[in-house]
Write a protein that holds these residues in place. Structure first.
Motif, PDB file in Angstrom:
ATOM      1  N   PHE A 175     -66.289 -35.332-105.829  1.00 60.30           N
ATOM      2  CA  PHE A 175     -66.170 -34.608-104.572  1.00 60.30           C
ATOM      3  C   PHE A 175     -64.714 -34.628-104.120  1.00 60.30           C
ATOM      4  N   ILE A 176     -64.108 -33.452-104.034  1.00 59.68           N
ATOM      5  CA  ILE A 176     -62.719 -33.330-103.595  1.00 59.68           C
ATOM      6  C   ILE A 176     -62.702 -32.626-102.243  1.00 59.68           C
ATOM      7  N   ASP A 177     -62.145 -33.279-101.251  1.00 57.84           N
ATOM      8  CA  ASP A 177     -62.070 -32.707 -99.911  1.00 57.84           C
ATOM      9  C   ASP A 177     -60.944 -31.670 -99.866  1.00 57.84           C
ATOM     10  N   PRO A 178     -61.274 -30.391 -99.720  1.00 55.79           N
ATOM     11  CA  PRO A 178     -60.218 -29.361 -99.716  1.00 55.79           C
ATOM     12  C   PRO A 178     -59.314 -29.443 -98.491  1.00 55.79           C
ATOM     13  N   PHE A 179     -59.755 -30.193 -97.477  1.00 52.56           N
ATOM     14  CA  PHE A 179     -58.968 -30.298 -96.245  1.00 52.56           C
ATOM     15  C   PHE A 179     -58.281 -31.661 -96.114  1.00 52.56           C
ATOM     16  N   ALA A 180     -58.302 -32.439 -97.193  1.00 54.04           N
ATOM     17  CA  ALA A 180     -57.699 -33.776 -97.144  1.00 54.04           C
ATOM     18  C   ALA A 180     -56.197 -33.686 -96.886  1.00 54.04           C
ATOM     19  N   MET A 181     -55.707 -34.600 -96.079  1.00 46.62           N
ATOM     20  CA  MET A 181     -54.281 -34.664 -95.763  1.00 46.62           C
ATOM     21  C   MET A 181     -53.625 -35.778 -96.572  1.00 46.62           C
ATOM     22  N   PRO A 182     -52.336 -35.631 -96.930  1.00 44.27           N
ATOM     23  CA  PRO A 182     -51.641 -36.683 -97.679  1.00 44.27           C
ATOM     24  C   PRO A 182     -51.636 -38.003 -96.908  1.00 44.27           C
ATOM     25  N   LEU A 183     -51.669 -39.104 -97.647  1.00 39.02           N
ATOM     26  CA  LEU A 183     -51.585 -40.417 -97.023  1.00 39.02           C
ATOM     27  C   LEU A 183     -50.178 -40.629 -96.463  1.00 39.02           C
ATOM     28  N   LYS A 184     -50.101 -41.325 -95.345  1.00 34.85           N
ATOM     29  CA  LYS A 184     -48.806 -41.589 -94.724  1.00 34.85           C
ATOM     30  C   LYS A 184     -48.114 -42.778 -95.388  1.00 34.85           C
ATOM     31  N   SER A 185     -46.813 -42.722 -95.417  1.00 39.29           N
ATOM     32  CA  SER A 185     -46.017 -43.785 -96.020  1.00 39.29           C
ATOM     33  C   SER A 185     -46.092 -45.051 -95.177  1.00 39.29           C
ATOM     34  N   MET A 186     -46.206 -46.206 -95.852  1.00 42.40           N
ATOM     35  CA  MET A 186     -46.213 -47.483 -95.140  1.00 42.40           C
ATOM     36  C   MET A 186     -44.804 -47.846 -94.675  1.00 42.40           C
ATOM     37  N   TYR A 205     -42.280 -45.378 -94.052  1.00 42.90           N
ATOM     38  CA  TYR A 205     -41.905 -44.382 -93.044  1.00 42.90           C
ATOM     39  C   TYR A 205     -43.193 -43.725 -92.539  1.00 42.90           C
ATOM     40  N   PRO A 206     -43.836 -44.317 -91.544  1.00 49.73           N
ATOM     41  CA  PRO A 206     -45.166 -43.883 -91.089  1.00 49.73           C
ATOM     42  C   PRO A 206     -45.266 -42.413 -90.687  1.00 49.73           C
ATOM     43  N   ASP A 207     -44.154 -41.792 -90.331  1.00 54.17           N
ATOM     44  CA  ASP A 207     -44.201 -40.388 -89.930  1.00 54.17           C
ATOM     45  C   ASP A 207     -44.093 -39.429 -91.119  1.00 54.17           C
ATOM     46  N   GLU A 208     -43.896 -39.982 -92.316  1.00 55.89           N
ATOM     47  CA  GLU A 208     -43.724 -39.146 -93.498  1.00 55.89           C
ATOM     48  C   GLU A 208     -44.866 -39.374 -94.490  1.00 55.89           C
ATOM     49  N   ASP A 209     -45.068 -38.377 -95.355  1.00 51.90           N
ATOM     50  CA  ASP A 209     -46.115 -38.487 -96.376  1.00 51.90           C
ATOM     51  C   ASP A 209     -45.693 -39.460 -97.475  1.00 51.90           C
ATOM     52  N   SER A 210     -46.687 -40.149 -98.041  1.00 54.15           N
ATOM     53  CA  SER A 210     -46.422 -40.990 -99.213  1.00 54.15           C
ATOM     54  C   SER A 210     -46.125 -40.090-100.407  1.00 54.15           C
ATOM     55  N   LEU A 211     -45.158 -40.493-101.211  1.00 54.82           N
ATOM     56  CA  LEU A 211     -44.770 -39.703-102.373  1.00 54.82           C
ATOM     57  C   LEU A 211     -44.804 -40.560-103.626  1.00 54.82           C
ATOM     58  N   ILE A 212     -45.055 -39.905-104.755  1.00 49.21           N
ATOM     59  CA  ILE A 212     -45.016 -40.571-106.050  1.00 49.21           C
ATOM     60  C   ILE A 212     -44.251 -39.670-107.011  1.00 49.21           C
ATOM     61  N   ILE A 213     -43.481 -40.283-107.898  1.00 47.50           N
ATOM     62  CA  ILE A 213     -42.672 -39.517-108.840  1.00 47.50           C
ATOM     63  C   ILE A 213     -43.477 -39.239-110.105  1.00 47.50           C
ATOM     64  N   ASP A 214     -43.566 -37.970-110.468  1.00 47.72           N
ATOM     65  CA  ASP A 214     -44.230 -37.579-111.710  1.00 47.72           C
ATOM     66  C   ASP A 214     -43.279 -37.873-112.866  1.00 47.72           C
ATOM     67  N   GLU A 215     -43.673 -38.806-113.746  1.00 45.58           N
ATOM     68  CA  GLU A 215     -42.795 -39.232-114.834  1.00 45.58           C
ATOM     69  C   GLU A 215     -42.529 -38.131-115.846  1.00 45.58           C
ATOM     70  N   THR A 216     -43.382 -37.124-115.897  1.00 47.73           N
ATOM     71  CA  THR A 216     -43.200 -36.063-116.894  1.00 47.73           C
ATOM     72  C   THR A 216     -42.079 -35.102-116.538  1.00 47.73           C
ATOM     73  N   ASP A 217     -41.909 -34.834-115.218  1.00 44.37           N
ATOM     74  CA  ASP A 217     -40.870 -33.871-114.834  1.00 44.37           C
ATOM     75  C   ASP A 217     -39.914 -34.397-113.765  1.00 44.37           C
ATOM     76  N   GLY A 218     -40.194 -35.604-113.233  1.00 46.25           N
ATOM     77  CA  GLY A 218     -39.294 -36.208-112.262  1.00 46.25           C
ATOM     78  C   GLY A 218     -39.460 -35.703-110.843  1.00 46.25           C
TER      79      GLY A 218
END
Length: 294
Positions: A150-161, A163-176
């Motif tokens: 089940f994928i929530d189409p309205f899900a919002m990105p998790l907030k950064s621990m 920088y609480p006002d910004e979205d959490s980010l992860i680097i894709d190792e395949t393309d950077g």
């Protein structure tokens, strides 16, 4: 042609379907064989021993991890209602029963019709489809065969621990590139109550007069109903195929009580199949099987 088991061209009786025929004929007996597909549905009372009783809880489910645990099937053995679905799942998860994909994992347009062409095993699964190399065997089963995501189409990105006002980010190792991190998808494991029928592939042997003289079950597949948001069944889906010969030993230790002609008797699930105590409706053509393969 037609001697010593070679393919032999025969004229089929008018009441037989002409597609996918195995015309193996011996010169002395003039017998031929044919692939036959049938459906064993839950709405036929005579078939109930394969489907019931249902389990209130999901057998083998670890409530902490929300994953199936092979060890828990043994620990819960006396508490489980061992209908056909739970026998299959138990031995698939424990690795002593091979699951065969209903479609080619690499090219889903290529369907299998119970010929067991696409085995999913602990040794092979890592090379099939698009699974990442750090997936476990159970991850592979969960994502494609034993559960639905089940994928929530309205899900919002998790907030950064940090920088609480910004979205959490992860680097894709395949393309950077940086990608936003979303909540983990939820999975619903299929249960015995979700199974609406079983598809079977058999080889029927006919004599020269078109009379069936033998029926041999080759493969069996659980089928669920595809439901809309309101729970209405909009179609069917074959989950996977199982080699009936490989499944058979696991059916010898599960016993059921049946009543035939006002006489009760206790038989194993294997005997239930061998004695053909079930009702199966024939599938007339390939379209009927394709309908439940997608």
């Amino acid at each position: 042609m037609g001697v010593n088991g070679n393919l032999f061209a025969v004229e089929l009786p008018l009441n037989l379907n002409k597609w996918d025929v195995l015309s193996r004929v011996s010169e002395d007996s003039k017998k031929f064989t044919k692939h036959v597909w049938s459906s064993i549905a839950v709405d036929q009372g005579i078939n109930h021993p394969l489907f019931y009783p249902y389990n209130e809880n999901i057998p083998g489910l670890d409530k902490k991890t929300k994953n199936l645990n092979p060890v828990l099937f043994d620990q819960q053995q006396t508490a489980i209602n061992w209908n056909l679905w739970n026998i299959m799942v138990c031995h698939i998860v424990q690795g002593d029963l091979t699951l065969y994909s209903a479609v080619n994992p690499v090219d889903t347009d290529e369907k299998d019709y119970g010929f067991l062409k696409y085995p999913i095993t602990k040794e092979k699964y890592i090379n099939e489809g698009e699974a990442s190399n750090d997936w476990s065997y159970l991850d592979w089963l969960k994502h494609y065969y034993l559960a639905t995501e089940f994928i929530d189409p309205f899900a919002m990105p998790l907030k950064s621990m940090v920088y609480p006002d910004e979205d959490s980010l992860i680097i894709d190792e395949t393309d950077g590139f940086a990608m936003a991190v979303y909540p983990q998808s939820e999975f619903k494991w299929f249960q015995d109550k979700d199974i609406i029928k079983y598809k079977i592939r058999e080889i029927w042997t006919y004599d020269k007069n078109g009379k069936v003289v033998d029926k041999k079950m080759e493969a069996i597949a659980p089928v669920i109903g595809n439901k809309d948001q309101n729970g209405n069944i909009m179609g069917e889906r074959i989950l996977f195929w199982i080699d009936f010969k490989e499944l058979s030993p696991h059916l010898t230790t599960s016993f059921i009580l049946i009543n035939r002609y006002k006489k009760e008797k206790i038989i194993s699930l294997l005997e239930f199949f061998q004695q053909r105590e079930f009702y199966a409706s024939l599938l007339e053509d390939k379209k009927a099987l394709l309908k439940a393969t997608n």
